[in-house]
Design an enzyme around this catalytic site. Structure first.
Site, short mmCIF file in Angstrom:
data_model
loop_
_atom_site.label_atom_id
_atom_site.label_comp_id
_atom_site.label_asym_id
_atom_site.label_seq_id
_atom_site.Cartn_x
_atom_site.Cartn_y
_atom_site.Cartn_z
N HIS A 1 -1.87 1.05 15.53
CA HIS A 1 -0.64 1.38 14.83
C HIS A 1 0.59 1.15 15.70
O HIS A 1 1.65 1.69 15.40
CB HIS A 1 -0.65 2.86 14.38
CG HIS A 1 -1.77 3.22 13.47
ND1 HIS A 1 -3.04 3.47 13.92
CD2 HIS A 1 -1.81 3.34 12.11
CE1 HIS A 1 -3.82 3.77 12.89
NE2 HIS A 1 -3.10 3.69 11.78
N SER B 1 -5.66 -4.23 0.74
CA SER B 1 -6.08 -5.61 1.00
C SER B 1 -4.85 -6.40 1.41
O SER B 1 -4.10 -6.91 0.57
CB SER B 1 -6.73 -6.24 -0.24
OG SER B 1 -6.95 -7.62 -0.04
N GLU B 2 -4.62 -6.48 2.71
CA GLU B 2 -3.44 -7.19 3.20
C GLU B 2 -3.47 -8.66 2.79
O GLU B 2 -2.43 -9.25 2.44
CB GLU B 2 -3.34 -7.06 4.72
CG GLU B 2 -2.90 -5.68 5.19
CD GLU B 2 -4.01 -4.64 5.09
OE1 GLU B 2 -3.69 -3.43 5.05
OE2 GLU B 2 -5.19 -5.04 5.04
N PRO C 1 -5.74 -9.53 8.68
CA PRO C 1 -6.47 -10.11 7.55
C PRO C 1 -5.61 -11.04 6.69
O PRO C 1 -6.15 -11.91 6.00
CB PRO C 1 -6.92 -8.88 6.75
CG PRO C 1 -6.96 -7.77 7.74
CD PRO C 1 -5.82 -8.05 8.66
N GLN D 1 1.62 -1.99 5.86
CA GLN D 1 1.90 -0.62 6.26
C GLN D 1 2.18 -0.47 7.75
O GLN D 1 3.04 0.31 8.16
CB GLN D 1 0.72 0.27 5.85
CG GLN D 1 1.06 1.73 5.74
CD GLN D 1 -0.04 2.49 5.02
OE1 GLN D 1 -1.09 2.77 5.61
NE2 GLN D 1 0.18 2.80 3.75
N PHE D 2 1.46 -1.20 8.58
CA PHE D 2 1.73 -1.32 10.02
C PHE D 2 1.54 -2.79 10.38
O PHE D 2 0.67 -3.46 9.82
CB PHE D 2 0.78 -0.46 10.86
CG PHE D 2 1.01 1.02 10.74
CD1 PHE D 2 1.83 1.69 11.64
CD2 PHE D 2 0.42 1.75 9.73
CE1 PHE D 2 2.05 3.05 11.54
CE2 PHE D 2 0.63 3.11 9.60
CZ PHE D 2 1.46 3.77 10.51
N ALA D 3 2.33 -3.28 11.34
CA ALA D 3 2.18 -4.68 11.76
C ALA D 3 0.76 -4.96 12.23
O ALA D 3 0.26 -6.08 12.09
CB ALA D 3 3.19 -5.01 12.86
N ASP D 4 0.10 -3.95 12.78
CA ASP D 4 -1.27 -4.11 13.25
C ASP D 4 -2.24 -4.47 12.14
O ASP D 4 -3.33 -4.99 12.39
CB ASP D 4 -1.76 -2.80 13.89
CG ASP D 4 -0.74 -2.18 14.83
OD1 ASP D 4 0.38 -1.91 14.37
OD2 ASP D 4 -1.08 -1.93 15.99
N TYR D 5 -1.87 -4.19 10.90
CA TYR D 5 -2.76 -4.43 9.76
C TYR D 5 -2.63 -5.84 9.19
O TYR D 5 -3.31 -6.18 8.22
CB TYR D 5 -2.44 -3.45 8.61
CG TYR D 5 -2.69 -2.00 8.90
CD1 TYR D 5 -3.28 -1.57 10.08
CD2 TYR D 5 -2.32 -1.04 7.97
CE1 TYR D 5 -3.49 -0.22 10.33
CE2 TYR D 5 -2.53 0.31 8.20
CZ TYR D 5 -3.11 0.72 9.39
OH TYR D 5 -3.31 2.05 9.62
N GLU E 1 0.83 -1.20 0.00
CA GLU E 1 0.00 0.00 0.00
C GLU E 1 0.87 1.26 0.00
O GLU E 1 1.67 1.46 0.91
CB GLU E 1 -0.93 -0.01 1.23
CG GLU E 1 -1.89 -1.18 1.23
CD GLU E 1 -2.55 -1.40 2.58
OE1 GLU E 1 -2.41 -0.52 3.46
OE2 GLU E 1 -3.20 -2.45 2.77
#
Length: 338
Positions: free
Chosen positions: A129, A59-60, A89, A82-86, A29
């Site tokens: 984040h 869309s991870e 999915p 983009q962030f490990a938190d994402y 992304e």
């Protein structure tokens, strides 16, 4: 050698890898035209074109699933979440497909891919984040997990990860992105010292996966850490005056158990330090390994200094982090334990 921030070193690693091997592709992304939210991929699309560095939909699962297909086909994707938190999915793709491809195909297919993720707190990003999910990956057979603590290692480890034939999770501590984190402070650092940036070779080199390094020699207690916490460990040792040895793991899987055992057998005491929550954190695995392999050398129970067992607290971010004050108290406690 030039001095680089971790962002510059990571960008240099991808540049070197892409220049040496046309099969290396970078996508995620905003990583193409914009150069990434943290600018780690800045300039790569302009240099290598939109077929080698390109933007992906939000869309991870799609990003990772596409990378797995590319890797099975023979390419070497290096993708950014983009962030490990994402990454949640995409977790099914990572665990059920990437990690198992070599085994389930009886070696007919491999999955040479890297998933880069900014990890940890320090930017007041709040609950979505700032997480440190490394234990979710170290638990999965078939994955390798890396957490660098400085620009030199970040570049060498990332090149090694891109060249590795199996899937690698590459976690990049955000607090170290723009310069050396001053581990003496429990509050945000507003200015970075340009004089303390790592010297990083411009060309190709690798740092071996599975090889820890001793950042500070000591004889009284071993501090086992990785990522940002290496700097906290060095600061606490200096602040307390305790003769602590600081081991920087660099890679969690494969783990350099030999280096850990050698240090703890020498000191007789061990503190495991990480930013992630205490319960089921990777520190529990480290503590168990130390107990199993060093029991007769231990002079005190193994201690863990970690983040809290709570959802990530936005307003109390800098109290949540294990800092030199909290680690310093643990160092004093373990030295008094019998």
């Amino acid at each position: 050698m030039p001095r680089m921030t971790m962002i510059e070193a990571i960008r240099s690693a991808m540049d070197v890898a892409m220049g040496r091997d046309d099969d290396v592709v970078v996508f995620g992304e905003d990583v193409g035209f914009f150069g990434g939210v943290f600018r780690c991929t800045h300039g790569l699309q302009q240099k290598y074109g939109v077929s080698r560095c390109f933007d992906a939909p939000i869309s991870e699962s799609g990003i990772v699933g596409t990378a797995i297909g590319m890797a099975a086909y023979g390419l070497k994707p290096c993708v950014e979440i983009q962030f490990a938190d994402y990454m949640y999915p995409a977790y099914d793709q990572i665990v059920s497909e990437a990690a198992r491809l070599r085994y389930r195909s009886a070696g007919d297919f491999t999955c040479p891919m890297v998933i880069r993720m900014p990890t940890g707190g320090g930017i007041f990003g709040g609950q979505t984040h700032s997480q440190s999910p490394e234990a979710l990956f170290t638990h999965v057979a078939g994955l390798k997990t890396i957490v660098p603590s400085n620009p030199y290692d970040a570049k060498g480890l990332l090149i090694a990860a891109i060249e590795d034939p199996d899937p690698v999770i590459f976690l990049e501590p955000k607090r170290l992105y723009n310069g050396p984190f001053d581990g003496h402070h429990d509050k945000p650092v507003t200015a970075w010292s340009k004089h303390a940036l790592s010297e990083v070779p411009e060309g190709h080199y690798t740092v071996p996966l599975g090889q820890a390094v001793t950042r500070r020699e000591g004889a009284a207690v071993s501090i086992i850490a990785y990522g940002t916490m290496v700097h906290v460990a060095l600061a606490a040792a200096e602040d307390t005056g305790i003769d602590a040895e600081v081991i920087d793991l660099r890679t969690l899987v494969p783990l350099d158990l030999e280096a850990i055992v050698a240090s703890v057998e020498k000191t007789g005491r061990c503190i495991v330090l990480h930013e992630a929550t205490l319960t089921s954190g990777f520190g529990g695995e480290l503590a168990a390994l130390v107990q199993e392999h060093c029991f007769y050398h231990l002079e005190a129970p193994v201690m863990r200094v970690t983040g809290w067992d709570t959802p990530y607290p936005h307003a109390q971010e800098w109290d949540y982090f294990p800092g030199p004050a909290r680690l310093g108290q643990a160092l004093r406690d373990i030295m008094e334990a019998r």
